[in-house]
Design a protein around this motif. Sequence first.
Motif, mmCIF file in Angstrom:
data_model
loop_
_atom_site.group_PDB
_atom_site.id
_atom_site.type_symbol
_atom_site.label_atom_id
_atom_site.label_comp_id
_atom_site.label_asym_id
_atom_site.label_seq_id
_atom_site.Cartn_x
_atom_site.Cartn_y
_atom_site.Cartn_z
ATOM 1 N N PHE A 132 4.302 -2.269 -1.530
ATOM 2 C CA PHE A 132 3.805 -0.904 -1.705
ATOM 3 C C PHE A 132 4.315 -0.008 -0.576
ATOM 4 N N ASP A 133 4.305 -0.523 0.657
ATOM 5 C CA ASP A 133 4.786 0.268 1.800
ATOM 6 C C ASP A 133 6.245 0.667 1.611
ATOM 7 N N ASP A 134 7.037 -0.249 1.066
ATOM 8 C CA ASP A 134 8.447 0.038 0.792
ATOM 9 C C ASP A 134 8.562 1.181 -0.219
ATOM 10 N N LEU A 135 7.733 1.160 -1.250
ATOM 11 C CA LEU A 135 7.711 2.248 -2.235
ATOM 12 C C LEU A 135 7.363 3.576 -1.559
ATOM 13 N N LEU A 136 6.330 3.563 -0.719
ATOM 14 C CA LEU A 136 5.887 4.799 -0.045
ATOM 15 C C LEU A 136 6.990 5.416 0.820
ATOM 16 N N MET A 137 7.848 4.582 1.389
ATOM 17 C CA MET A 137 8.926 5.085 2.254
ATOM 18 C C MET A 137 10.066 5.725 1.456
ATOM 19 N N HIS A 138 10.003 5.626 0.132
ATOM 20 C CA HIS A 138 11.090 6.152 -0.707
ATOM 21 C C HIS A 138 10.605 7.216 -1.687
ATOM 22 N N ASP A 139 9.726 8.086 -1.239
ATOM 23 C CA ASP A 139 9.255 9.220 -2.031
ATOM 24 C C ASP A 139 8.783 8.805 -3.433
ATOM 25 N N PRO A 140 7.615 8.173 -3.531
ATOM 26 C CA PRO A 140 7.158 7.632 -4.807
ATOM 27 C C PRO A 140 6.966 8.669 -5.918
ATOM 28 N N GLU A 141 6.814 9.932 -5.572
ATOM 29 C CA GLU A 141 6.582 10.945 -6.612
ATOM 30 C C GLU A 141 7.823 11.226 -7.450
ATOM 31 N N ARG A 142 8.982 10.778 -7.015
ATOM 32 C CA ARG A 142 10.207 11.046 -7.776
ATOM 33 C C ARG A 142 10.383 10.094 -8.960
ATOM 34 N N PHE A 143 9.511 9.092 -9.085
ATOM 35 C CA PHE A 143 9.619 8.121 -10.170
ATOM 36 C C PHE A 143 8.800 8.556 -11.380
ATOM 37 N N VAL A 144 9.382 8.388 -12.568
ATOM 38 C CA VAL A 144 8.662 8.753 -13.786
ATOM 39 C C VAL A 144 7.750 7.626 -14.252
ATOM 40 N N HIS A 145 8.056 6.387 -13.831
ATOM 41 C CA HIS A 145 7.211 5.233 -14.142
ATOM 42 C C HIS A 145 7.233 4.259 -12.991
ATOM 43 N N TYR A 146 6.105 3.549 -12.845
ATOM 44 C CA TYR A 146 6.014 2.426 -11.914
ATOM 45 C C TYR A 146 5.690 1.184 -12.733
ATOM 46 N N PHE A 147 6.457 0.120 -12.568
ATOM 47 C CA PHE A 147 6.118 -1.199 -13.094
ATOM 48 C C PHE A 147 5.676 -1.998 -11.872
ATOM 49 N N VAL A 148 4.370 -2.277 -11.784
ATOM 50 C CA VAL A 148 3.801 -2.799 -10.540
ATOM 51 C C VAL A 148 3.020 -4.077 -10.792
ATOM 52 N N ALA A 149 3.221 -5.071 -9.917
ATOM 53 C CA ALA A 149 2.470 -6.316 -10.000
ATOM 54 C C ALA A 149 0.977 -6.020 -9.883
ATOM 55 N N GLN A 150 0.181 -6.737 -10.659
ATOM 56 C CA GLN A 150 -1.265 -6.507 -10.687
ATOM 57 C C GLN A 150 -1.872 -6.619 -9.289
ATOM 58 N N SER A 151 -1.410 -7.564 -8.477
ATOM 59 C CA SER A 151 -1.957 -7.726 -7.122
ATOM 60 C C SER A 151 -1.727 -6.478 -6.271
ATOM 61 N N VAL A 152 -0.574 -5.834 -6.432
ATOM 62 C CA VAL A 152 -0.258 -4.610 -5.679
ATOM 63 C C VAL A 152 -1.158 -3.467 -6.149
ATOM 64 N N VAL A 153 -1.367 -3.367 -7.460
ATOM 65 C CA VAL A 153 -2.242 -2.315 -7.996
ATOM 66 C C VAL A 153 -3.667 -2.495 -7.480
ATOM 67 N N LEU A 154 -4.139 -3.738 -7.453
ATOM 68 C CA LEU A 154 -5.507 -3.994 -6.974
ATOM 69 C C LEU A 154 -5.665 -3.621 -5.501
ATOM 70 N N GLU A 155 -4.657 -3.876 -4.688
ATOM 71 C CA GLU A 155 -4.720 -3.533 -3.261
ATOM 72 C C GLU A 155 -4.661 -2.027 -3.017
ATOM 73 N N HIS A 156 -4.025 -1.298 -3.917
ATOM 74 C CA HIS A 156 -3.809 0.146 -3.727
ATOM 75 C C HIS A 156 -4.275 0.923 -4.955
ATOM 76 N N ARG A 157 -5.413 0.526 -5.466
ATOM 77 C CA ARG A 157 -5.946 1.068 -6.720
ATOM 78 C C ARG A 157 -6.044 2.599 -6.745
ATOM 79 N N PRO A 158 -6.579 3.257 -5.695
ATOM 80 C CA PRO A 158 -6.691 4.730 -5.763
ATOM 81 C C PRO A 158 -5.354 5.430 -6.012
#
Length: 196
Positions: A38-64
Motif C-alpha cells: 500500500f505504501d508503494d501505491l501511495l508514493m505513486h499518486d494513487p488518484e491517477r488510477f481508474v481501478h485498483y485490484f487489491v489483495a483482500q489483506s491490503v484492503v483490510l489494513e487500509h479499509r478507510p
Amino acid sequence: MERPKIAVVDPNTLAVMGLRQMLQNVMPIMTVEAFGSFDDLLMHDPERFVHYFVAQSVVLEHRPFFLDRRHKTIVTTLSQNPQTQLSSFHSLCINQPEEDLVRDLLHLEQGAHAGGRNLPPMPKALAEKVLSDREIEVLSLVAQGMINKEIADQLNIGLTTVISHRKNIQEKLGMKSVSALTIYAVMHGYVDINHI
C-alpha cells in the motif's frame, strides 16, 4: 492522449505478475502498474488510477482509503465463497482455473465498461480490423470452445481450412493460447461473454 491506468496491489509477486498480464490482455487500452504494498501505491499518486485490484489483506489494513474509493476498487481474494468476501466491494477470486478467471475478468469489464463505456477510444492500432470475415467466424467459434472438426462442420469448410485459418489468426494477433484468443474475441464484440 495518455492511456488510463490500473493499479495491482499485492505483496505476492507471482499473483501481481499473473494478474497484470491478464488485465493487459482483457483491457489492452489500459496501462497496468504493479505495487507490492500500500505504501508503494501511495508514493505513486494513487488518484491517477481508474481501478485498483487489491489483495483482500491490503484492503483490510487500509479499509478507510479503499472504502472512499470503492467504486474503483476490486478486491482480489482466494475464496469463491461470498460469505468470506468483503460485502462493500466487488471481489475477484484469483484462486481458480485460468479460463474461469478470464471469464470473471471479462464479466467485470463488461459490467463496468460494456461497449467501451467510461473508457477513452481504443488506439487506432488496436481498433483496426486485422482479421478477415471468415477468420472472425473461426475465432468466434474457437472462443465458444469448439474444436477444429466442429468448426469445420459448422462453417461447411474443410478441416485443413480451419487449421489454416487458426494459424493465420494466431500469426496476425500474435496470440497462441485459447484464453488470449477468447479475450480478444470478447473485447472486439465477436462473441458474447455469455456464450463462452
